[in-house]
Design a protein around this motif. Structure first.
Motif, PDB file in Angstrom:
ATOM      1  N   LEU A 172      -8.890  -4.896 -12.400  1.00  0.00           N
ATOM      2  CA  LEU A 172      -8.328  -4.961 -11.046  1.00  0.00           C
ATOM      3  C   LEU A 172      -8.528  -3.639 -10.304  1.00  0.00           C
ATOM      4  CD1 LEU A 172      -5.032  -6.894 -11.856  1.00  0.00           C
ATOM      5  CD2 LEU A 172      -7.054  -7.784 -10.677  1.00  0.00           C
ATOM      6  N   LEU A 173      -8.535  -2.560 -11.070  1.00  0.00           N
ATOM      7  CA  LEU A 173      -8.783  -1.253 -10.443  1.00  0.00           C
ATOM      8  C   LEU A 173     -10.241  -1.164 -10.000  1.00  0.00           C
ATOM      9  CD1 LEU A 173      -7.642   1.599  -9.803  1.00  0.00           C
ATOM     10  CD2 LEU A 173      -8.518   2.315 -12.036  1.00  0.00           C
ATOM     11  N   GLN A 174     -11.134  -1.614 -10.882  1.00  0.00           N
ATOM     12  CA  GLN A 174     -12.571  -1.569 -10.533  1.00  0.00           C
ATOM     13  C   GLN A 174     -12.848  -2.437  -9.305  1.00  0.00           C
ATOM     14  OE1 GLN A 174     -14.066   0.722 -11.888  1.00  0.00           O
ATOM     15  NE2 GLN A 174     -12.532   0.973 -13.484  1.00  0.00           N
ATOM     16  N   GLN A 175     -12.070  -3.521  -9.167  1.00  0.00           N
ATOM     17  CA  GLN A 175     -12.304  -4.441  -8.042  1.00  0.00           C
ATOM     18  C   GLN A 175     -11.633  -3.976  -6.754  1.00  0.00           C
ATOM     19  OE1 GLN A 175     -10.746  -8.186  -9.278  1.00  0.00           O
ATOM     20  NE2 GLN A 175     -12.447  -8.639 -10.668  1.00  0.00           N
ATOM     21  N   ARG A 176     -11.048  -2.767  -6.768  1.00  0.00           N
ATOM     22  CA  ARG A 176     -10.274  -2.378  -5.590  1.00  0.00           C
ATOM     23  C   ARG A 176     -11.151  -2.393  -4.343  1.00  0.00           C
ATOM     24  NH1 ARG A 176     -10.729   2.307  -8.771  1.00  0.00           N
ATOM     25  NH2 ARG A 176     -11.415   4.220  -7.744  1.00  0.00           N
ATOM     26  N   ARG A 177     -10.500  -2.824  -3.256  1.00  0.00           N
ATOM     27  CA  ARG A 177     -11.228  -2.982  -2.001  1.00  0.00           C
ATOM     28  C   ARG A 177     -10.758  -1.962  -0.991  1.00  0.00           C
ATOM     29  NH1 ARG A 177     -10.327  -9.169  -1.333  1.00  0.00           N
ATOM     30  NH2 ARG A 177      -9.150  -8.926  -3.230  1.00  0.00           N
ATOM     31  N   SER A 178     -11.621  -1.682  -0.038  1.00  0.00           N
ATOM     32  CA  SER A 178     -11.300  -0.628   0.913  1.00  0.00           C
ATOM     33  C   SER A 178     -10.284  -1.125   1.941  1.00  0.00           C
ATOM     34  CB  SER A 178     -12.558  -0.171   1.623  1.00  0.00           C
ATOM     35  OG  SER A 178     -13.037  -1.248   2.371  1.00  0.00           O
ATOM     36  N   ALA A 179      -9.817  -0.217   2.769  1.00  0.00           N
ATOM     37  CA  ALA A 179      -8.752  -0.502   3.727  1.00  0.00           C
ATOM     38  C   ALA A 179      -9.087  -1.655   4.656  1.00  0.00           C
ATOM     39  CB  ALA A 179      -8.469   0.749   4.556  1.00  0.00           C
ATOM     40  N   GLU A 180     -10.357  -1.729   5.092  1.00  0.00           N
ATOM     41  CA  GLU A 180     -10.716  -2.753   6.077  1.00  0.00           C
ATOM     42  C   GLU A 180     -10.456  -4.154   5.534  1.00  0.00           C
ATOM     43  OE1 GLU A 180     -13.691  -0.499   5.183  1.00  0.00           O
ATOM     44  OE2 GLU A 180     -12.161   0.743   6.119  1.00  0.00           O
ATOM     45  N   LYS A 181     -10.605  -4.260   4.191  1.00  0.00           N
ATOM     46  CA  LYS A 181     -10.448  -5.595   3.616  1.00  0.00           C
ATOM     47  C   LYS A 181      -9.047  -5.818   3.069  1.00  0.00           C
ATOM     48  CE  LYS A 181     -15.273  -5.777   2.361  1.00  0.00           C
ATOM     49  NZ  LYS A 181     -16.178  -5.453   1.296  1.00  0.00           N
ATOM     50  N   ALA A 182      -8.171  -4.815   3.247  1.00  0.00           N
ATOM     51  CA  ALA A 182      -6.842  -4.943   2.652  1.00  0.00           C
ATOM     52  C   ALA A 182      -6.122  -6.173   3.180  1.00  0.00           C
ATOM     53  CB  ALA A 182      -6.012  -3.699   2.953  1.00  0.00           C
ATOM     54  N   GLU A 183      -5.508  -6.876   2.249  1.00  0.00           N
ATOM     55  CA  GLU A 183      -4.833  -8.106   2.654  1.00  0.00           C
ATOM     56  C   GLU A 183      -3.326  -7.918   2.696  1.00  0.00           C
ATOM     57  OE1 GLU A 183      -6.379 -10.462  -0.414  1.00  0.00           O
ATOM     58  OE2 GLU A 183      -8.322 -10.689   0.538  1.00  0.00           O
ATOM     59  N   VAL A 184      -2.860  -6.852   2.040  1.00  0.00           N
ATOM     60  CA  VAL A 184      -1.417  -6.673   1.954  1.00  0.00           C
ATOM     61  C   VAL A 184      -0.976  -5.847   3.148  1.00  0.00           C
ATOM     62  CG1 VAL A 184       0.466  -5.939   0.467  1.00  0.00           C
ATOM     63  CG2 VAL A 184      -1.681  -6.692  -0.516  1.00  0.00           C
ATOM     64  N   ARG A 185      -0.691  -6.460   4.206  1.00  0.00           N
ATOM     65  CA  ARG A 185      -0.245  -5.752   5.409  1.00  0.00           C
ATOM     66  C   ARG A 185       1.085  -6.346   5.837  1.00  0.00           C
ATOM     67  NH1 ARG A 185      -5.372  -4.552   8.015  1.00  0.00           N
ATOM     68  NH2 ARG A 185      -6.141  -2.796   6.846  1.00  0.00           N
TER      69      ARG A 185
END
Ligand code: SF4
Ligand code: SF4
Ligand code: SF4
Ligand code: FES
Length: 960
Positions: A946-959
């Motif tokens: 899950l750490l390796q799959q971390r996504r950048s801010a633009e794609k963040a879904e938890v807002r």
């Protein structure tokens, strides 16, 4: 204070031979100038004090002079020949000449011989620009080598690169023996020797084929002492000479060594122990000197991350977004579950200023007292026990005090592994003749080390410290060894009388308690007599005392012994807790406990609360908040739902791992601030990237109450130092914090904490370091406490009835497991596991006595399963006589070994400090990991994925 690096000034600060302390002053003339120095000073040092640098190679002021190189010859009126100035002491009226044509010629001749057997690769040598041989060759004006370079020489000798941190290049060795003497005098390991004679003389590491396999403990003292490039840090070879240096403090153990971080641009080249360091005087251990590579390890996480569920991949977000998400979660949870449903944990690895801010945030922005610190699981009994008896929750002495001790009693501590620089100092004192008593279930190195040996080793059964301390007290009282004058003048009479009557009871006699402890009564009697009558007697103790169900009782028992024998309140004596982590003293001082505001003042004290309320602009809760174990209980009950955990790894360090992880799983928001995705962060919803000690300003307080500066040598990799992240979180929670620099936080601490009133960065810089109390009564700090009276007025003897732990051996669990540290690794290992220190220790192992191993069919290196009432894990066995039959031992540095899966929920009656040191276990030979280890491995792999799959801010879904 930033010292720009200047090799010349560094060298000129070496006065050649150590200082002498003498009341007698001696005046002499050197090159026509007069100088007055203490008797016993060498001519070389006296000259250096006048600014005259006599050429030298084998002398350095950290070592006693040896007089082998003959470079430092001088002429002295009335003396024949050309005496070596390093080994010649000054005398009244002496007339010395350091520069004459004859001396110049002789020195050049000597230098010619050295250079004729030295590789002339100066331009490509790692020491170029900072080599004493090169400097002295220039100083003596060497212009030719008449002997040529073709004679017998050592130029083809092979380099030893086995040590992960330094190389040994014998072709460059001038056989000055500085390395050998450093290993003996400073480190006390005696790993080096000079083999052969004359031309054949060579340096050799004893006990192995090379440095790595030898007895060397990689402290680096020899590297620092070497005047040439023979012993050189690999980092220096790779990066070249540094350009500047910054004085800072080690971030590992509670010794608090001072270092010059030598830099090239923003890159750390090496850490050189600071000669002016109050705790270390220029020495260090393998961790502080060499194991700093973790700070820039690729595992560092430098972007804030959030996620809703532990099954989700991490989302990289901005600092603003991470902090406001954490704040909104804390507020949502408080709204739903109540004010007390959240809390925080301060870090003993972070600075004082950072610990202060976290507890302040909890008390102001969270509005409760649910704050605790890792001292809960190590030295909280010290805080309690010393406060009850002496009146202050801290050790009584400086480390240097041990040099005045005649008898040293080490109980439940292993200084050469866990506090190595103090361990070296202690060994030096033992070599001078001090006598040693060790009380420990395990045969630690101090029991029998080169030229230092314990007169008595009381190898007690784990869990019986209090019985042992009572038996010692019984002998002191019943054999008339009390310091009655001291007791009458300094201690509460009634409490003393109760205690005296209690310990005098026959039930406390060594003949009764000796069998309980598993130690012959005569040994206990001999130890008590030696401690009480051997002169200045000092006690040093560690987690082997505190981490028990009667940890606080044992601390009080130790204080009782010191008061009963008058061994407190002066140099050479005292009660000295060896603190584990770099800033565990500081985190406690800063009000990290749920019941205490900074300076150990109880939260229920209205006056104290009012002072903080005025300063902080809030109403404080009068009742103590939750301790760490209570937080876990409350989480499992459903009443504690969110945690802000800065710089601690509770999932690995706290006992009964399965209980801890269940509690973490039960929380709705876990915010972890750390430099790595540690074991706790695998259960986190918000990850705030932490900063290493190299990336921030602040202070650490060591085991001697010494407050030392931590200075930023590079910018925080994540953009914020830890204190800045806490400030941002407080502001996001609506509680304003507006510090621009940690010095402003310290100013606030000093205003609000009586023992810190005179502490400021300017004062620390002026003194180098300050030992609290530092206030109007003690403006320069307090190296020794309780000198004329105890902090609480009269010392209070406390009753210390022995109550056996509930953790009992039986047929199912017939062995007792106890735990500890090893030199090359540190605590949960998050730092040291990410350095080359794994060359010495790459996994935890279970020490088991040959008798117990044999009866179970276990051989050295076998996989063994350890089961306790709490859980099971699997480790490799190490068959060893260091432990007694019936006792097994392991370290706890590697998460996968799960030492704390085994440890139980038992804890100290007063402080809840876990009973790590006593767990009933069974050990069997196995061929596969435990169920827990399989689950741990699966969970860890999933979290890494899950750490390796971390996504950048633009794609963040938890807002939100
Ligand atoms: S590194 Fe330390 S222990 Fe090893 S040889 Fe050098 S001085 Fe001795
Ligand atoms: S290794 Fe360095 S310190 Fe040791 S004898 Fe050789 S030159 Fe001197
Ligand atoms: S003794 Fe402790 S403080 Fe000193 S260098 Fe080693 S780990 Fe650091
Ligand atoms: S420096 Fe004096 S003999 Fe070497």
């Amino acid at each position: 204070m930033i010292n720009f690096f200047d090799p010349a000034s560094d060298k000129s600060s070496d006065l050649g031979t150590p200082a002498r302390a003498s009341e007698v002053q001696v005046s002499l003339s050197i090159d026509g100038r007069s100088v007055t120095v203490p008797a016993g000073t060498s001519v070389m040092r006296a000259a250096a004090m006048l600014g005259t640098s006599i050429p030298k190679l084998c002398a350095t002021d950290s070592l006693e002079a040896f007089g082998s190189c003959r470079m430092c010859m001088v002429e002295i009126e009335g003396m024949r020949g050309y005496p070596a100035s390093c080994t010649t002491p000054v005398s009244e009226g002496m007339v010395v000449r350091t520069e004459t044509p004859r001396l110049a010629g002789l020195r050049r001749n000597v230098m010619e011989l050295y250079i004729s057997d030295h590789p002339l690769d100066c331009l490509t040598c790692s020491a170029n620009g900072n080599c004493e041989l090169q400097t002295v060759a220039g100083q003596v004006g060497l212009r030719e080598v008449r002997y040529g370079y073709d004679g017998a020489n050592h130029l083809a000798e092979k380099k030893d690169v086995s040590n992960p941190y330094f190389d040994y290049e014998p072709s460059k060795c001038i056989v000055c023996s500085r390395c050998v003497r450093a290993c003996e005098d400073i480190q006390g390991t005696f790993a080096l020797t000079i083999t052969g004679r004359g031309f054949e003389s060579r340096v050799a590491a004893a006990g192995g084929d090379n440095f790595l396999t030898s007895e060397c403990v990689s402290c680096g003292a020899c590297v620092q002492a070497c005047p040439t490039a023979t012993l050189t840090e690999k980092s220096l070879v790779q990066l070249g000479q540094p350009e500047r240096s910054v004085v800072t403090t080690c971030a590992y153990c509670g010794v608090g060594c001072s270092f010059r971080a030598e830099m090239k641009g923003d890159q750390l080249v090496r850490m050189v122990p600071d000669k002016n360091g109050g705790a270390n005087h220029g020495h260090a251990c393998v961790k502080g000197r060499f194991a700093w590579g973790y700070a820039t390890h690729p595992d560092r996480i430098t972007k804030p991350m959030i996620r809703k569920r532990l099954e989700d991949p991490w989302q990289e977000v901005s600092w603003d977004e991470a902090v406001s998400y954490a704040a909104s979660e804390f507020r949502r949870i408080q709204l739903k579950y109540g004010r007390d449903s959240i809390g925080g944990i301060t870090s003993s690895r972070c600075t004082n200023e950072e610990a202060y801010l976290v507890q302040k945030l909890v008390r102001t922005a969270f509005g409760n007292n649910n704050v605790d610190t890792c001292a809960r699981v190590c030295h909280s009994p010290t805080g309690y026990g010393l406060k009850q008896t002496l009146g202050e929750s801290a050790g009584t002495q400086s480390f240097d005090s041990v040099m005045q001790a005649d008898v040293v009693l080490v109980i439940g501590a292993n200084p050469t592994d866990a506090h190595p620089v103090f361990g070296s100092q202690l060994k030096r004192r033992l070599r001078q003749g001090a006598r040693l008593i060790v009380i420990d279930p395990r045969r630690i190195d101090l029991v029998d080390s080169p030229h230092a040996r314990a007169e008595l080793h009381l190898q007690l059964r784990p869990g019986t410290n209090v019985a042992m301390l009572n038996a010692l007290a019984h002998v002191i009282v019943t054999e008339g060894l009390l310091a009655q004058d001291f007791i009458d003048a300094r201690c509460e009479t009634e409490a003393f009388t109760h205690w005296r009557d209690f310990v005098s009871l026959a039930e406390n006699a060594p003949e009764v308690l000796g069998p309980v402890c598993g130690v012959p009564a005569e040994q206990i009697r001999a130890a008590a007599r030696l401690y009480a009558t051997g002169g200045n007697a000092a006690i040093y103790y560690g987690l082997g005392v505190t981490e028990h169900s009667q940890g606080s009782t044992a601390v009080m028992g130790i204080a009782n012994l010191a008061m009963a024998t008058g061994n407190i309140g002066r140099e050479g004596v005292g009660v000295n807790p060896l603190r584990g982590q770099n800033n565990v003293q500081g985190s406690c001082d800063m009000g990290s406990f749920p019941h205490e505001l900074p300076g150990y003042r109880h939260i229920s004290n209205e006056g104290v609360r009012a002072e903080f309320e005025r300063a902080w602009g809030v109403t404080l809760q009068p009742d103590p908040g939750l301790r760490i174990p209570n937080m876990f209980e409350a989480a499992l009950d459903g009443s504690f739902k969110a945690l802000y955990c800065q710089g601690e790894d509770i999932a690995q360090s706290d006992p009964n791992t399965q209980h801890v992880t269940a509690a973490l799983l039960a929380m709705e928001c876990v915010v972890v601030q750390d430099i790595f995705l540690n074991e706790t962060a695998k259960f986190a919803h918000v990850f705030l990237p932490g900063s290493s000690f190299l990336e921030k300003d602040g202070t650490f307080t060591n085991a001697e109450r010494r407050i030392s500066r931590v200075r930023k040598v590079m910018e925080p990799l994540a953009g914020k130092a830890d204190w800045e992240a806490t400030v941002a979180l407080a502001n996001a929670l609506g509680y304003p914090m507006n510090y621009r620099h940690p010095s402003e936080i310290m100013d606030e601490i000093a205003r609000l904490t009586p023992t810190f009133h005179r502490v400021s960065y300017a004062e620390i810089d002026r003194h180098g370091s300050l030992q609290w109390p530092c206030n109007d009564a003690a403006p320069d700090g307090t190296p020794t406490m309780h000198i004329d009276q105890f902090v609480r007025g009269k010392g209070r003897f406390m009753l210390t009835g022995y109550v056996a732990t509930d953790e009992k051996v039986n047929n199912r669990y017939p062995l007792l497991l106890t735990t500890g540290r090893i030199l090359s690794q540190y605590n949960v290992g998050a730092q040291t596991r990410r350095t080359a220190n794994v060359a010495w220790h790459d996994a935890d192992r279970l020490e088991i006595h040959p008798t117990d191993a044999e009866s179970r069919g276990i051989h050295d290196g076998d996989w063994v399963g350890i089961g306790s009432r709490a859980g099971q894990t699997v480790l490799r066995a190490k068959v060893s006589t260091r432990v007694a039959p019936g006792v097994v031992y392991t370290t706890f540095h590697f998460p996968e070994s799960g030492a704390n899966v085994i440890t139980t929920d038992n804890s100290d009656w007063a402080t809840n400090c876990p009973e790590y040191k006593v767990t009933a276990v069974e050990v069997v030979k196995v061929f596969q990991p435990s169920q827990w280890q399989k689950r741990y491995q699966d969970f860890s792999e999933e979290q890494q994925r899950l750490l390796q799959q971390r996504r950048s801010a633009e794609k963040a879904e938890v807002r939100r």
